[in-house]
Scaffold this motif. Sequence first.
Motif, short mmCIF file in Angstrom:
data_model
loop_
_atom_site.label_atom_id
_atom_site.label_comp_id
_atom_site.label_asym_id
_atom_site.label_seq_id
_atom_site.Cartn_x
_atom_site.Cartn_y
_atom_site.Cartn_z
N GLY A 265 0.80 -1.22 0.00
CA GLY A 265 0.00 0.00 0.00
C GLY A 265 0.83 1.26 0.00
N VAL A 266 2.10 1.15 0.40
CA VAL A 266 2.99 2.31 0.39
C VAL A 266 3.67 2.47 -0.96
CG1 VAL A 266 5.00 3.38 1.48
CG2 VAL A 266 3.37 2.08 2.87
N PHE A 267 4.23 1.36 -1.47
CA PHE A 267 4.93 1.40 -2.75
C PHE A 267 3.96 1.50 -3.93
CE2 PHE A 267 8.35 -0.39 -0.16
CZ PHE A 267 9.43 0.33 -0.63
N CYS A 268 2.80 0.91 -3.80
CA CYS A 268 1.81 0.93 -4.89
C CYS A 268 0.50 1.49 -4.33
CB CYS A 268 1.59 -0.46 -5.46
SG CYS A 268 3.11 -1.28 -6.00
N ALA A 269 0.50 2.78 -4.05
CA ALA A 269 -0.67 3.40 -3.44
C ALA A 269 -1.86 3.40 -4.38
CB ALA A 269 -0.33 4.83 -3.02
N ARG A 270 -1.59 3.43 -5.70
CA ARG A 270 -2.66 3.43 -6.68
C ARG A 270 -2.43 2.31 -7.69
NH1 ARG A 270 -1.22 8.97 -6.39
NH2 ARG A 270 -2.85 10.32 -5.55
N THR A 271 -3.51 1.82 -8.24
CA THR A 271 -3.41 0.87 -9.35
C THR A 271 -3.10 1.66 -10.62
OG1 THR A 271 -5.76 1.03 -9.90
CG2 THR A 271 -5.10 -0.62 -8.25
N PRO A 272 -2.62 1.00 -11.69
CA PRO A 272 -2.36 1.72 -12.94
C PRO A 272 -3.57 2.50 -13.45
CG PRO A 272 -1.38 -0.46 -13.03
CD PRO A 272 -2.19 -0.40 -11.77
#
Length: 381
Positions: A265-272
């Motif tokens: 959730g920190v490194f990939c806070a949003r989906t593409p």
Amino acid sequence: MITGSDHRCWSVTLNIPAFRQQVLRYTIPQEIPKTKKAPGEVAKALMQKSRYREFIAAQEPTEAFSEISDLAEEYLLHGYKGTTRSVYTGRGKVREPTKSELSARSAESAVGAASNRQQRLEKLKHKIRSAKQQMLRLYENGHCGPLPVELRNVLRNIATLGEELKVDNCQVDATGGIDSIREELDIAEDFAQGMLSELLQYRKRMQTKAYERSVRADFGEERKHITAWVRDRPNQRTDVVEAADGGVTANLQEMDKVMRNAWSGVFCARTPEEEPQYERFAQRYGDLIKKAPMARTPITAEQLREVIRKKPEKGACGVDGWRMSELKRLPTSILKAFADLFNLIEETGQWPRQITTALVSLIPKGEGSAPLKHRPITVTS
């Protein structure tokens, strides 16, 4: 499980399989040994047969980087005569983590000659003391006949082990009286203890010399280990991780899963699909953006050489496998190939996949075993 008003309840997953378990890890090529510098003709011949120019022309940075890495490895290994060439190759490849067996205990062959001899001397002492105790029981019981078979076997084992370790007075006459056998065993134990003491002193001297060499080497370079020792803050590692349910695990695969779930959730806070779109931003604020084209001059091999020269040789290695000490040994012709690659990246904005993969190490802050109580350190190329 600990209960009580002043205690927190913990469920603990014991790490019984940690002595031998499968983990996913990146395999990085070993550092190429330093050999006699190859003649200039070698680099010229390698450049002529390389296909990296085709990949540059086709604007394929991933394939170009792999091809340039192959010819650079071939150049550095030109004078290498060993049989383990494969462990030094593989730089610039698109890598995926592979399953590897990790052991928390060093193998028997890695113990070392001094440690192995110490263990065998300790074993000899134990056998001698066991024989002395059996002799004492025979003496107290008034035994006057031949020695029991089990005791004779112990004495034979003592003689064999003592001969292998070159310990004097381990050849005990089993036909003698109990008193004489006990005296011989006392002498054999003294000899074994003396050799063990000498060995421990030797190991202590070797450890002291090794420590002195380590301190001198570190003091002459970055002094990281000395600084950590003076601050009384040794390097820490994560041995257990607290899971979301409050339990604690030391199983490496479970630790990896817990860390990924917590930090994703920190490194990939949003989906593409959720990433902000520049088109919407430009539509609303485009008239406020001032365009100022940046003048770009081609990167040269001489510029790369100057940058590499200023970099320290020691440092962490990325997934691409290249170390600064190896890059410093490359000729100008191969550095020019790398310069062509970087110019392609400047032109297209596309990086090789090998360089866009990073390794993340989670260092404990000393504030607990929860995943978010660690500090991520990311290593790229």
